[in-house]
Scaffold this motif. Structure first.
Motif, short mmCIF file in Angstrom:
data_model
loop_
_atom_site.label_atom_id
_atom_site.label_comp_id
_atom_site.label_asym_id
_atom_site.label_seq_id
_atom_site.Cartn_x
_atom_site.Cartn_y
_atom_site.Cartn_z
N ARG A 146 -113.13 62.07 48.63
CA ARG A 146 -114.13 62.97 47.82
C ARG A 146 -115.53 62.53 47.79
N VAL A 147 -116.27 63.77 48.06
CA VAL A 147 -117.89 63.61 47.68
C VAL A 147 -118.01 63.26 46.18
N VAL A 148 -118.60 62.21 45.90
CA VAL A 148 -118.99 61.87 44.67
C VAL A 148 -120.42 62.29 44.34
N ARG A 149 -121.35 62.12 45.32
CA ARG A 149 -122.83 62.30 45.00
C ARG A 149 -123.50 62.58 46.35
N THR A 150 -124.36 63.43 46.19
CA THR A 150 -125.22 63.62 47.33
C THR A 150 -126.64 63.19 46.91
N PRO A 151 -127.12 62.17 47.33
CA PRO A 151 -128.41 61.29 46.93
C PRO A 151 -129.68 62.36 47.50
N GLU A 152 -130.60 62.49 47.00
CA GLU A 152 -131.85 63.37 47.56
C GLU A 152 -132.26 62.64 48.85
N ARG A 153 -132.23 63.65 49.90
CA ARG A 153 -132.33 63.15 51.01
C ARG A 153 -133.66 62.66 51.41
N ALA A 154 -134.73 63.23 50.79
CA ALA A 154 -136.17 62.71 50.94
C ALA A 154 -136.12 61.10 50.30
N ARG A 155 -135.38 60.71 49.62
CA ARG A 155 -135.41 59.50 49.16
C ARG A 155 -134.75 58.30 50.21
N LEU A 156 -133.98 58.82 51.06
CA LEU A 156 -133.23 57.98 51.71
C LEU A 156 -133.75 57.47 53.10
N TRP A 157 -133.78 56.16 53.44
CA TRP A 157 -134.13 55.76 54.85
C TRP A 157 -132.98 54.96 55.45
N LEU A 158 -133.21 54.80 56.57
CA LEU A 158 -132.03 53.85 57.48
C LEU A 158 -132.87 52.61 57.69
N ALA A 159 -132.23 51.58 57.28
CA ALA A 159 -132.86 50.16 57.58
C ALA A 159 -132.62 49.93 59.05
N GLN A 160 -133.62 49.20 59.34
CA GLN A 160 -133.47 48.93 60.84
C GLN A 160 -133.89 47.38 60.68
N THR A 161 -134.26 46.61 61.98
CA THR A 161 -134.86 45.50 61.95
C THR A 161 -136.13 45.38 62.84
N PRO A 162 -137.12 45.02 62.79
CA PRO A 162 -137.22 43.65 62.07
C PRO A 162 -137.21 43.83 60.40
N GLN A 163 -136.84 42.91 59.70
CA GLN A 163 -136.88 42.46 58.43
C GLN A 163 -137.49 41.25 58.21
N CYS A 164 -138.61 41.36 57.47
CA CYS A 164 -139.56 40.35 57.49
C CYS A 164 -139.93 39.87 55.82
N PHE A 165 -139.77 38.35 55.94
CA PHE A 165 -139.75 37.96 54.68
C PHE A 165 -140.76 36.44 54.63
N ARG A 166 -141.34 36.05 53.56
CA ARG A 166 -142.03 34.84 53.61
C ARG A 166 -140.78 33.86 53.57
N TYR A 167 -140.76 32.64 54.47
CA TYR A 167 -139.89 31.83 54.67
C TYR A 167 -139.04 31.44 53.55
N GLU A 168 -139.82 30.93 52.32
CA GLU A 168 -139.20 30.42 51.29
C GLU A 168 -138.38 31.52 50.30
N LEU A 169 -139.06 32.57 50.40
CA LEU A 169 -138.21 33.88 49.60
C LEU A 169 -136.98 34.02 50.34
N LEU A 170 -137.01 34.20 51.58
CA LEU A 170 -135.71 34.33 52.31
C LEU A 170 -134.89 33.19 52.16
N ARG A 171 -135.10 32.00 52.28
CA ARG A 171 -134.12 30.69 51.94
C ARG A 171 -133.61 30.95 50.63
N SER A 172 -134.28 31.20 49.62
CA SER A 172 -133.75 31.65 47.96
C SER A 172 -132.92 32.71 48.07
N ALA A 173 -133.12 33.45 48.90
CA ALA A 173 -132.26 34.65 48.82
C ALA A 173 -131.02 34.26 49.43
N TYR A 174 -131.05 33.49 50.58
CA TYR A 174 -129.59 33.33 50.86
C TYR A 174 -129.04 32.09 50.37
#
Lengths: 227, 227
Positions: A146-174
Motif C-alpha cells: 500500500r502507498v504510505v507516502r508520495t514524496p514531492e517529485r520536485a525534490r527527488l533526484w535519481l542518483a547516478q555515477t560518478p560519485q566523487c569524494f575526497r579520498y580520506e572522507l570516502l575511507r572514513s565512510a567505508y
C-alpha cells in the motif's frame, strides 16, 4: 591526482547471456571499454582502478591495452557486495596520495567527460558530489503493498555515477559499521551517514545503467544516436 | 461497466517534432492507437473516454474508426494541466454509472492487457489500485543542491498507469481544493490525500511513458522485440 574506481565486479545474471554484462559488446566493443573511454577523455581524472570479478583481471588488462587505454592503473578483484568491491578499490589506493576518488559503475558507458569533470570539480570544492538526474516519474513509498507516502517529485533526484569524494572522507565512510552490507546502494549514502553534505550535480537521463536485455537494445540505439 | 480515461491532451514539446507526441507514429501507427489497442484486448474495461487537445477530436475519432477500435466511447477536450484533463474526462462520465475508472497515459503504449486487468480487479476489491514498478535506481531527496535524505530503496516504487479507482472515490478526490493544480503528478496522490488506502500492483519497466526523442527510438526497439 584524482582517481576513478570503476566498479565492474558483478556477474550480472539479470542481463541474460553467459558473459558478465560489463564484457558484453555494444557495437563490437565491450561495455567496460566504452565506459573507460569516457574517463580517457575527461580532464580531472588521471588514473583508474578497475574492480573486476576474480579471474577476469588478466584478460581485462590485455583488452585495455588493445584499446589503448592510458589511464588504467590497475585491476583488483571484487567482493561479494558492491560496497565491498568499492572498499577493495579504495584500499588499493592506500598511500597513493589520491585527491578526489570518482566511483563509477562499469556499466554506465554514456556518462560524458564533461559530466565527470563537473562532478569531480564539485567534490574538489566541497568534499563530496554526485551526478544525478531529476525524477521524471512519480515515486511512491510503499509498505505492505500500500502507498504510505508520495514524496514531492520536485525534490527527488535519481542518483547516478560518478560519485566523487575526497579520498580520506570516502575511507572514513567505508570504515563505519555496516558499511559493506548488501543494503548499501551507493557511496553517497555512507557519506551522508557521516553527516557530511553531498552536493548534487545535474546529469541527464542518457547516463543509464545497463542491466537488462532491453537495456542492451537501448544502448545500441543511444550509441547510434551519438554517432 | 468499468471505463478507461485515456489522458492524451498534452502538446508535447519535449518530444521534438511538430505533431503532438500522442499522434506520432511508431512502426507506422500513432502511439495513441497502440495504447488504445491494449485496452481493446483487456477483459475488465468496457469503454473509454479519450481526452485530447481541443481541435484534435474529429481527426482522432476517424482514426479510431479506421483502426477498428470498438471501446472508444467519446473524445473530450483537455485542460491546462493533466489534473484538469482527468477532471474533464471524469465529468463526462456523470450519470453513466461507471464502476471503476482506469486513468491511463495516452503515451504509455506498452502496458499489457493483463496488467490493466490486474489493476482494475484490485480496484474493484479495494477501491483504489495503481500499477507501479520497484525502483531500480537510488533516489535522493534534495534541497538547495544538497542531498537531505536517501529513502530506503526497497520501499520505493515508480508510479505508472493505469491508476484505477471507484468512480465516486475519484470524483471526491478531484473535488478537493487544489486538486487541479500543476503540481498534482498523479491521481493516486489525490486519493491518498483523502486518506483512502491505495494498493500497489506490480508492473514492469517495459511500461514506459514516451516523452523524449530518445523514448521514440526506444519504443521502436521495444515494439520490434515484442513482435
Amino acid at each position: 591526482m584524482n582517481v576513478a574506481i570503476i566498479v565492474a565486479a558483478g556477474r550480472g545474471s539479470r542481463a541474460g547471456g553467459a558473459r558478465a554484462k560489463q564484457f558484453r559488446e555494444i557495437s563490437g566493443i565491450p561495455i567496460i571499454i566504452h565506459t573507460l573511454a569516457r574517463f580517457e577523455l575527461c580532464e580531472t581524472v588521471g588514473g583508474s582502478v578497475v574492480v573486476l570479478p576474480e579471474g577476469e583481471r588478466e584478460e581485462f588488462l590485455s583488452l585495455a591495452e588493445t584499446h589503448g587505454l592510458r589511464k588504467v592503473s590497475r585491476a583488483v578483484g571484487g567482493g561479494a557486495t558492491r560496497a565491498e568491491s568499492v572498499w577493495r578499490g579504495l584500499r588499493s589506493l592506500e598511500a597513493s596520495g589520491a585527491g578526489v576518488v570518482a566511483v563509477h559503475d562499469g556499466v554506465r558507458p554514456f556518462v560524458t567527460p564533461a559530466e565527470i569533470d563537473r562532478t569531480v570539480r564539485a567534490a574538489e570544492e566541497s568534499g563530496a558530489a554526485i551526478l544525478a538526474a531529476p525524477a521524471v516519474e512519480t515515486v511512491k513509498e510503499v509498505e505492505d503493498g500500500r502507498v504510505v507516502r508520495t514524496p514531492e517529485r520536485a525534490r527527488l533526484w535519481l542518483a547516478q555515477t560518478p560519485q566523487c569524494f575526497r579520498y580520506e572522507l570516502l575511507r572514513s565512510a567505508y570504515e563505519q559499521p555496516g558499511a559493506l552490507g548488501a543494503d548499501v546502494t551507493d557511496c553517497s549514502a555512507l557519506v551522508e551517514r557521516l553527516g557530511h553534505a553531498v552536493r548534487v550535480v545535474e546529469g541527464g537521463a542518457h547516463n543509464v545503467k545497463i542491466t537488462t536485455p532491453r537495456d542492451f537494445a537501448l544502448a545500441e540505439v543511444l550509441l547510434k544516436s551519438r554517432q
